[in-house]
Design a protein around this motif. Structure first.
Motif, PDB file in Angstrom:
ATOM      1  N   GLY A  50       0.820  -1.229   0.000  1.00  0.00           N
ATOM      2  CA  GLY A  50       0.000   0.000   0.000  1.00  0.00           C
ATOM      3  C   GLY A  50       0.839   1.257   0.000  1.00  0.00           C
ATOM      4  N   GLY A  51       0.304   2.258   0.717  1.00  0.00           N
ATOM      5  CA  GLY A  51       0.926   3.583   0.722  1.00  0.00           C
ATOM      6  C   GLY A  51       2.383   3.564   1.158  1.00  0.00           C
ATOM      7  N   ARG A  54       4.385   2.533  -1.937  1.00  0.00           N
ATOM      8  CA  ARG A  54       4.160   3.572  -2.951  1.00  0.00           C
ATOM      9  C   ARG A  54       4.919   4.863  -2.627  1.00  0.00           C
ATOM     10  NH1 ARG A  54      -1.236   5.294  -1.710  1.00  0.00           N
ATOM     11  NH2 ARG A  54      -0.130   6.811  -0.438  1.00  0.00           N
ATOM     12  N   ASP A  55       4.768   5.324  -1.407  1.00  0.00           N
ATOM     13  CA  ASP A  55       5.382   6.605  -1.057  1.00  0.00           C
ATOM     14  C   ASP A  55       6.907   6.522  -1.013  1.00  0.00           C
ATOM     15  OD1 ASP A  55       2.839   7.593  -1.001  1.00  0.00           O
ATOM     16  OD2 ASP A  55       2.697   7.792   1.172  1.00  0.00           O
ATOM     17  N   LYS A  63       3.181   7.935   5.749  1.00  0.00           N
ATOM     18  CA  LYS A  63       2.657   8.390   7.029  1.00  0.00           C
ATOM     19  C   LYS A  63       2.296   7.207   7.924  1.00  0.00           C
ATOM     20  CE  LYS A  63      -2.199   9.306   5.779  1.00  0.00           C
ATOM     21  NZ  LYS A  63      -2.615   7.930   6.099  1.00  0.00           N
ATOM     22  N   ASP A  64       2.091   6.072   7.306  1.00  0.00           N
ATOM     23  CA  ASP A  64       1.926   4.863   8.115  1.00  0.00           C
ATOM     24  C   ASP A  64       2.304   3.639   7.291  1.00  0.00           C
ATOM     25  OD1 ASP A  64      -0.324   4.320   6.443  1.00  0.00           O
ATOM     26  OD2 ASP A  64      -1.575   5.551   7.759  1.00  0.00           O
ATOM     27  N   ASP A  66       1.387  -0.349   6.255  1.00  0.00           N
ATOM     28  CA  ASP A  66       0.422  -1.447   6.233  1.00  0.00           C
ATOM     29  C   ASP A  66       1.155  -2.716   5.845  1.00  0.00           C
ATOM     30  OD1 ASP A  66      -1.949   0.272   6.604  1.00  0.00           O
ATOM     31  OD2 ASP A  66      -1.352   1.056   4.650  1.00  0.00           O
ATOM     32  N   ASN A 152      -1.171   1.061  -5.499  1.00  0.00           N
ATOM     33  CA  ASN A 152      -1.369   0.669  -4.104  1.00  0.00           C
ATOM     34  C   ASN A 152      -1.230  -0.841  -3.925  1.00  0.00           C
ATOM     35  OD1 ASN A 152      -1.817   3.242  -3.306  1.00  0.00           O
ATOM     36  ND2 ASN A 152      -4.042   3.065  -3.113  1.00  0.00           N
ATOM     37  N   ASP A 191     -17.390  -0.292  -3.849  1.00  0.00           N
ATOM     38  CA  ASP A 191     -17.025   0.649  -2.790  1.00  0.00           C
ATOM     39  C   ASP A 191     -16.862   2.058  -3.368  1.00  0.00           C
ATOM     40  OD1 ASP A 191     -16.157   2.058  -0.663  1.00  0.00           O
ATOM     41  OD2 ASP A 191     -14.291   0.955  -0.351  1.00  0.00           O
ATOM     42  N   ARG A 197     -10.961   8.261  -2.974  1.00  0.00           N
ATOM     43  CA  ARG A 197      -9.544   7.891  -2.855  1.00  0.00           C
ATOM     44  C   ARG A 197      -8.795   8.243  -4.136  1.00  0.00           C
ATOM     45  NH1 ARG A 197      -7.879   4.432   1.203  1.00  0.00           N
ATOM     46  NH2 ARG A 197      -6.518   3.271  -0.208  1.00  0.00           N
ATOM     47  N   ARG A 200      -8.121  11.846  -3.893  1.00  0.00           N
ATOM     48  CA  ARG A 200      -7.141  12.130  -2.839  1.00  0.00           C
ATOM     49  C   ARG A 200      -5.723  11.833  -3.314  1.00  0.00           C
ATOM     50  NH1 ARG A 200      -5.348   9.092   1.855  1.00  0.00           N
ATOM     51  NH2 ARG A 200      -7.061   7.603   1.750  1.00  0.00           N
ATOM     52  N   PHE A 201      -5.529  10.662  -3.931  1.00  0.00           N
ATOM     53  CA  PHE A 201      -4.179  10.315  -4.363  1.00  0.00           C
ATOM     54  C   PHE A 201      -3.740  11.183  -5.545  1.00  0.00           C
ATOM     55  CE2 PHE A 201      -5.432   6.072  -2.436  1.00  0.00           C
ATOM     56  CZ  PHE A 201      -4.687   6.277  -1.283  1.00  0.00           C
ATOM     57  N   LYS A 204      -2.781  14.500  -3.902  1.00  0.00           N
ATOM     58  CA  LYS A 204      -1.636  14.401  -2.999  1.00  0.00           C
ATOM     59  C   LYS A 204      -0.341  14.059  -3.741  1.00  0.00           C
ATOM     60  CE  LYS A 204      -0.203  10.921   0.291  1.00  0.00           C
ATOM     61  NZ  LYS A 204      -0.520  10.040   1.423  1.00  0.00           N
ATOM     62  N   ARG A 231     -18.063   7.078   8.048  1.00  0.00           N
ATOM     63  CA  ARG A 231     -16.938   6.768   7.165  1.00  0.00           C
ATOM     64  C   ARG A 231     -16.612   7.965   6.271  1.00  0.00           C
ATOM     65  NH1 ARG A 231     -16.369   2.303   2.455  1.00  0.00           N
ATOM     66  NH2 ARG A 231     -14.118   2.524   2.165  1.00  0.00           N
ATOM     67  N   LYS A 238      -9.294  12.983   5.694  1.00  0.00           N
ATOM     68  CA  LYS A 238      -8.119  12.533   4.938  1.00  0.00           C
ATOM     69  C   LYS A 238      -7.946  13.373   3.677  1.00  0.00           C
ATOM     70  CE  LYS A 238      -8.341   7.709   6.309  1.00  0.00           C
ATOM     71  NZ  LYS A 238      -8.744   6.399   5.785  1.00  0.00           N
TER      72      LYS A 238
HETATM   73  P1  ATP Z   1      -2.311   6.589   2.870  1.00  0.00           P
HETATM   74  O1  ATP Z   1      -2.129   5.722   4.071  1.00  0.00           O
HETATM   75  O2  ATP Z   1      -1.133   7.353   2.453  1.00  0.00           O
HETATM   76  O3  ATP Z   1      -3.544   7.395   2.924  1.00  0.00           O
HETATM   77  P2  ATP Z   1      -2.732   4.073   1.577  1.00  0.00           P
HETATM   78  O4  ATP Z   1      -2.678   3.681   0.128  1.00  0.00           O
HETATM   79  O5  ATP Z   1      -1.803   3.369   2.482  1.00  0.00           O
HETATM   80  O6  ATP Z   1      -2.552   5.642   1.625  1.00  0.00           O
HETATM   81  P3  ATP Z   1      -4.805   3.118   3.293  1.00  0.00           P
HETATM   82  O7  ATP Z   1      -6.174   3.668   3.464  1.00  0.00           O
HETATM   83  O8  ATP Z   1      -3.850   3.146   4.411  1.00  0.00           O
HETATM   84  O9  ATP Z   1      -4.219   3.876   2.026  1.00  0.00           O
HETATM   85  O10 ATP Z   1      -4.991   1.642   2.778  1.00  0.00           O
HETATM   86  C1  ATP Z   1      -3.906   0.723   2.656  1.00  0.00           C
HETATM   87  C2  ATP Z   1      -4.062  -0.107   1.395  1.00  0.00           C
HETATM   88  O11 ATP Z   1      -5.264  -0.893   1.478  1.00  0.00           O
HETATM   89  C3  ATP Z   1      -4.206   0.690   0.119  1.00  0.00           C
HETATM   90  O12 ATP Z   1      -2.957   1.055  -0.419  1.00  0.00           O
HETATM   91  C4  ATP Z   1      -4.949  -0.278  -0.767  1.00  0.00           C
HETATM   92  O13 ATP Z   1      -4.081  -1.239  -1.294  1.00  0.00           O
HETATM   93  C5  ATP Z   1      -5.882  -0.959   0.195  1.00  0.00           C
HETATM   94  N1  ATP Z   1      -7.199  -0.285   0.285  1.00  0.00           N
HETATM   95  C6  ATP Z   1      -7.558   0.682   1.160  1.00  0.00           C
HETATM   96  N2  ATP Z   1      -8.822   1.076   0.965  1.00  0.00           N
HETATM   97  C7  ATP Z   1      -9.289   0.349  -0.054  1.00  0.00           C
HETATM   98  C8  ATP Z   1     -10.536   0.270  -0.722  1.00  0.00           C
HETATM   99  N3  ATP Z   1     -11.553   1.058  -0.386  1.00  0.00           N
HETATM  100  N4  ATP Z   1     -10.666  -0.626  -1.731  1.00  0.00           N
HETATM  101  C9  ATP Z   1      -9.629  -1.433  -2.071  1.00  0.00           C
HETATM  102  N5  ATP Z   1      -8.440  -1.404  -1.493  1.00  0.00           N
HETATM  103  C10 ATP Z   1      -8.250  -0.536  -0.489  1.00  0.00           C
END
Ligand code: ATP
Ligand code: MG
Length: 442
Positions: A50-51, A54-55, A63-64, A66, A152, A191, A197, A200-201, A204, A231, A238
């Motif tokens: 995920g982020g 990517r980041d 920022k966190d 996963d 992601n 979803d 999202r 947002r991406f 950002k 939600r 965010k």
């Molecule tokens: P950031 O934390 O910088 O906001 P992120 O990509 O890590 O960005 P998160 O919300 O932390 O976003 O989600 C972690 C990962 O989970 C995402 O990168 C994506 O792969 C998956 N994910 C999150 N939300 C969804 C969703 N609604 N549908 C499908 N996959 C999702």
């Protein structure tokens, strides 16, 4: 699918060895590394995803972090004393290290079989195609393909330092594109928050939204009204806390996504209200974030709802309500409607009301009033809000400057400013009284 949309691209697993990517262990937090190592040592697969990946690949600081694993939530929970099982729609594990929380999810499967699986108790979709529950576990590849965007769905393996790419995420990252995995319309229906999202991406990361990913958004934007208000509140925060608030706002407006989030604001703007205050507030917020400061949700919501509040305040005065009761009535109504779209927790709606109410108190400074106003717990936020209103051209400049000086002055200086005010007052009172009534709500 409606209109027989072209089938999604075929994806192939690719492994990028350590010397061909920029992910280094040094930018991964100690807690994240600890979780990865312990899962690996216990015989499980575990990846940063995920982020976080990517980041780092973009040269930024995540920022966190996963983590995705083939261990079940219960197995993860058993491995970490400092963990808790959370979620219903997605069952995940939070491993807590002081202020840092590592989110651990188990590989999920059946990404493209929503229709066939409707009967399956662990993966439920509603009549709108909305994914209600998603707890079918699967392989890493299935897990990748049920994620939202290709960028992601990149995994980093701390055992051999490879990045694993199942959906051409690296290529999209290079081309700075936000692209949904699979058929966009289906994925948005599952979803609708994915539409937010995408915005947002894009804002950002300064990415484009790839044309097929972008195409269905305007039409499907109203699906967001099916999403629980709590939600959406989280998503709004965010959206506007990522440092590109004004750009995000423009994109939301362009794609018809502002209306499901702030219906009253959009109504006021459509009726001709200016959004300069919103823009000015978001510019301020962006500047604060750039300086590493935090943004307060109540300030943000006070600004986002201000055009709606003013319209309603004015309407009530036009109907003959005196200015103060009109304001209180308008506050109640605007908040009451807003919480149907995005909830606003009480700890934020209270201060938000106070910021608004103080806008009426800030001009009234005579006698002890200025001192009383200044000790109000929300004075600072209300004063900032006043400056934003002035910068937006909503008020004649002057009052903000007065308050700036008053706060900096010593006791004698303050007395002087107040006596200056009362010598000015009688002259001004006549000229001012009427316009003030009309001017405040604009
Ligand atoms: P950031 O934390 O910088 O906001 P992120 O990509 O890590 O960005 P998160 O919300 O932390 O976003 O989600 C972690 C990962 O989970 C995402 O990168 C994506 O792969 C998956 N994910 C999150 N939300 C969804 C969703 N609604 N549908 C499908 N996959 C999702
Ligand atoms: Mg994240």
């Amino acid at each position: 699918m409606p209109g027989g949309r072209k089938k999604s691209r075929t994806y192939q697993r690719r492994e990028i060895p350590r010397d061909q990517h920029t992910v280094s262990r040094s930018v991964i937090s100690e807690p994240a590394k600890k979780v990865l190592h312990r899962l690996n040592k216990s015989g499980f697969e575990a990846y940063l995803v995920g982020g976080g990946v990517r980041d780092i690949l973009l040269g930024g600081k995540p920022k966190d972090f996963d983590i995705a694993t083939n261990a079940t939530p219960e197995e993860v929970h058993d491995l970490f004393r400092n963990s808790r099982l959370i979620g219903r729609r997605f069952r995940i594990v939070h491993v807590v290290f002081g202020r840092e929380v590592i989110e651990v999810t188990t590989f999920r499967g059946n990404a493209n079989d929503a229709d066939n699986d409707a009967a399956d108790d662990d993966r439920k979709t509603s009549e709108h195609g909305l994914l209600l529950r998603d707890n079918v576990y699967g392989s890493q590849e299935e897990d990748a393909l049920r994620r939202d965007f290709t960028v992601n769905a990149l995994y980093y393996c701390i055992r051999d330092f490879t990045v694993i790419d199942f959906a051409n995420g690296i290529e999209d990252l290079r081309n700075r594109q936000i692209r949904l995995i699979g058929d966009p319309e289906t994925r948005y229906r599952e979803d609708p928050v994915r539409m937010l999202r995408a915005i947002r991406f894009a804002a950002k990361l300064d990415f484009n939204i790839e044309p097929d990913t972008e195409a269905p958004i305007r039409e499907l934007a109203p699906l967001l009204t099916h999403i629980p208000a709590a939600r959406l509140f989280d998503e709004v925060l965010k959206l506007f806390s990522a440092g590109q608030g004004e750009k995000t706002y423009d994109l939301l407006k362009d794609y018809g996504l502002l209306a499901p989030l702030f219906p009253e604001t959009v109504r006021a703007l459509d009726a001709g209200a200016s959004d300069e205050l919103i823009r000015q507030a978001l510019r301020n917020t962006d500047a604060r974030i750039a300086q590493g400061k935090s943004v307060t949700p109540y300030f943000l919501f006070a600004a986002m709802l201000w055009p709606a509040l003013q319209a309603e305040w004015q309407r009530r005065q036009d109907n003959g309500d005196p200015v103060q009761p009109a304001l209180h009535g308008a506050i109640g109504k605007v908040i009451g409607r807003q919480v149907q779209a995005t909830s606003i927790p009480k700890r934020f709606s209270g201060p938000m009301k106070e910021i608004w109410e103080l806008q009426m108190r800030l001009p009234r400074r005579q006698g002890k009033r200025a001192f009383a106003t200044m000790t109000h717990p929300r004075f600072r936020a209300a004063y900032d809000f006043l400056l934003v209103r002035e910068a937006a051209g909503e008020l004649e400049p002057g009052l903000g400057q007065w308050w700036t000086e008053f706060q900096q002055a010593d006791e004698r200086g303050q007395e002087r400013m107040l006596s200056q005010l009362s010598t000015d007052a009688p002259k001004k009172r006549r000229r001012r009284r009427k316009p003030v009534k009309r001017q405040t709500p604009q």
